[in-house]
Every structure is written in C-alpha cells, then in structure tokens.
Scaffold this active site. Structure first.
Site, short mmCIF file in Angstrom:
data_model
loop_
_atom_site.label_atom_id
_atom_site.label_comp_id
_atom_site.label_asym_id
_atom_site.label_seq_id
_atom_site.Cartn_x
_atom_site.Cartn_y
_atom_site.Cartn_z
N HIS A 2 0.82 -1.21 0.00
CA HIS A 2 0.00 0.00 0.00
C HIS A 2 0.86 1.26 0.00
O HIS A 2 0.37 2.33 -0.34
CB HIS A 2 -0.92 0.02 1.22
CG HIS A 2 -1.80 -1.18 1.33
ND1 HIS A 2 -2.74 -1.49 0.38
CD2 HIS A 2 -1.89 -2.15 2.26
CE1 HIS A 2 -3.37 -2.60 0.73
NE2 HIS A 2 -2.86 -3.03 1.86
N HIS A 12 5.93 6.95 5.94
CA HIS A 12 5.60 6.35 4.66
C HIS A 12 5.08 7.44 3.73
O HIS A 12 4.92 8.59 4.14
CB HIS A 12 4.56 5.23 4.84
CG HIS A 12 3.28 5.71 5.43
ND1 HIS A 12 3.04 5.76 6.79
CD2 HIS A 12 2.15 6.18 4.85
CE1 HIS A 12 1.84 6.23 7.01
NE2 HIS A 12 1.26 6.51 5.84
N HIS A 56 4.00 10.80 5.75
CA HIS A 56 3.36 10.76 7.06
C HIS A 56 4.34 10.16 8.07
O HIS A 56 4.73 9.00 7.95
CB HIS A 56 2.09 9.91 7.01
CG HIS A 56 0.98 10.52 6.23
ND1 HIS A 56 -0.14 9.81 5.83
CD2 HIS A 56 0.80 11.79 5.78
CE1 HIS A 56 -0.94 10.63 5.17
NE2 HIS A 56 -0.39 11.83 5.11
#
Length: 249
Positions: free
Chosen positions: A88, A113, A132
């Site tokens: 993701h 990430h 983040h």
C-alpha cells in the site's frame, strides 16, 4: 475517542502498518478502493461511519487563528531500521529513540511512509507526494506529522530510500538512513496546521492528532514517477468531510 478503542487501533497499527500484515484485503482500485473500505470488514466500519476522518482539504473557511500554538518539539535522534513495501506504500521503520513532544506528552516516531498524490489538500490543491511521520505515545494515542513535497529538484534523501525500496509487495530490506538524513526530510520551518482526524487507511481509527507542516520539501518528477511505478497506482485516500471540525494555526 475512548482509550480502550484507541489502544485497539494502536495494536492494529503495529500489526498492519509496521509489519505489513492486514486483517482484510483493501486497496486503492476496484472493489477494494476507499469508497468500499467501510464494507470490507466490520473492523473498518469507522471508514464510513466516522465523523472526524482524514485526510481533509485545509482552507481558509475552516482555519482558526490561535495565539500561542506551541511548536512541535522534534527529537529525531535514531536512524532507520528497514524499508518495506507493504503493498500500500513504501514505509521506513525507525529504530527506538526518536520522538516529538506535544501537549506535554512524548510520541515515539515509529515509521514514516509516502502517498502520491498527497492525501491532505491545501486550498483544494494536491501535492505530488506526501510523507506521514507516525508517532505513538505510551498510552497508545497517535500523532501524525505530514510533510508535503512540491515539484522541484531531486531530493537526495528520497533518492536514498528509493534505491533501497523493494519493488515486490511484502518485501523489506535493511536501511541505513541516519537520524540526520531523516531530519533533512523535514522543511526548515516547522509551523503547522493542526486538526483532529483519523488514520487514512483501514481501520480509519479516529482520535489521531494531525500536524500538517505549512512549508514544503522538494521532490523531482522522476522520483514521484518511480514511486508510482513501484506501487502501480496512486495510493491516496480522497479528502473526507470536515463536518464541525476546525483547523488551528
């Protein structure tokens, strides 16, 4: 958010975001995209039922001027342990010892990430890349510092991460990123917008302190394209309703 619920969400954070293990398949395309997250698993219900979801569009209509908004006290003193492609995002896990201090409380930096394009917007604008920095306090509460990257020159630190990032989901490799390099990812000026929100991925748990830095870092178009090529698709959740929330600055 109740502490017990927040502790559960923090546990899920540790087992999913940090380890790359997920309780149900979710993604950014097709029947697993963000519009369906709340229906994929009962544990993800907050993705559709929550009233303080992230990301948001930060604009003048919801900003409140606040005198004496304390600066974030950054103490990033430890390097990276590993970089992982969790399917993701590309995530850099941090060795113990780094933290921020806000509201009189220490939040340990667990990982950072990336999302492309950015998840949060400023005046309706998306940025090519958003990082983040995810922090967790001893009581389980979470704080995220968001850094926007605008198009510009090649980012030397991003380049070092990209050279290490696995191109296959579920893979991780050791990462020798130093504390100094991690600090270089942050803009020099660290004024911020603050609001209450949620995780931007399932289970979308609320009660997260959000700090979106006002100044930007730079990244090259080639670096953004390389990240996008690795993931095969954008990985940003659309902005969510602000509802009654205000953004402090």
């Amino acid at each position: 958010m109740k502490l017990a619920s927040l502790m559960i969400s923090s546990t899920m954070l540790a087992t999913s975001l940090l380890a790359g293990v997920h309780h149900a398949h979710w993604g950014y395309t097709g029947h697993e995209d963000p519009t369906h997250w709340g229906d994929l698993n009962p544990k993800y219900a907050e993705c559709k039922l929550g009233g303080s979801q992230s990301p948001i569009n930060i604009n003048k209509d919801i900003i409140v001027e606040t005198k004496g908004l304390a600066p974030i006290d950054f103490h990033y003193t430890s390097g990276a342990a590993e970089v992982i492609n969790n399917g993701h995002s590309v995530q850099v896990n941090i060795k113990p010892g780094s933290f921020i201090k806000v509201d009189g409380k220490e939040f340990e930096l667990k990982q950072f990430h990336f999302h492309t394009p950015s998840e949060n917007q400023i005046d309706g604008k998306n940025f090519p890349l958003e990082a983040h920095f995810v922090h967790q306090a001893k009581d389980g509460s979470l704080a995220v510092v968001a850094v926007m990257f605008e198009n510009g020159k090649e980012n030397e630190i991003i380049n070092k991460i990209w050279k290490k990032m696995p191109h296959e989901a579920g893979k991780k490799v050791a990462c020798g990123l130093s504390a100094e390099m991690i600090n270089e990812l942050l803009p020099k000026e660290k004024a911020y917008y603050r609001f209450d929100g949620s995780l931007t991925t399932p289970p979308c748990s609320e009660g997260v302190r959000w700090f979106v830095l006002k100044d930007y870092s730079e990244v090259s178009k080639d670096e953004v394209n390389e990240f996008l090529h690795t993931l095969h698709h954008p990985n940003n959740r659309p902005v969510q309703p602000v509802n009654a929330r205000k953004v402090l600055q």
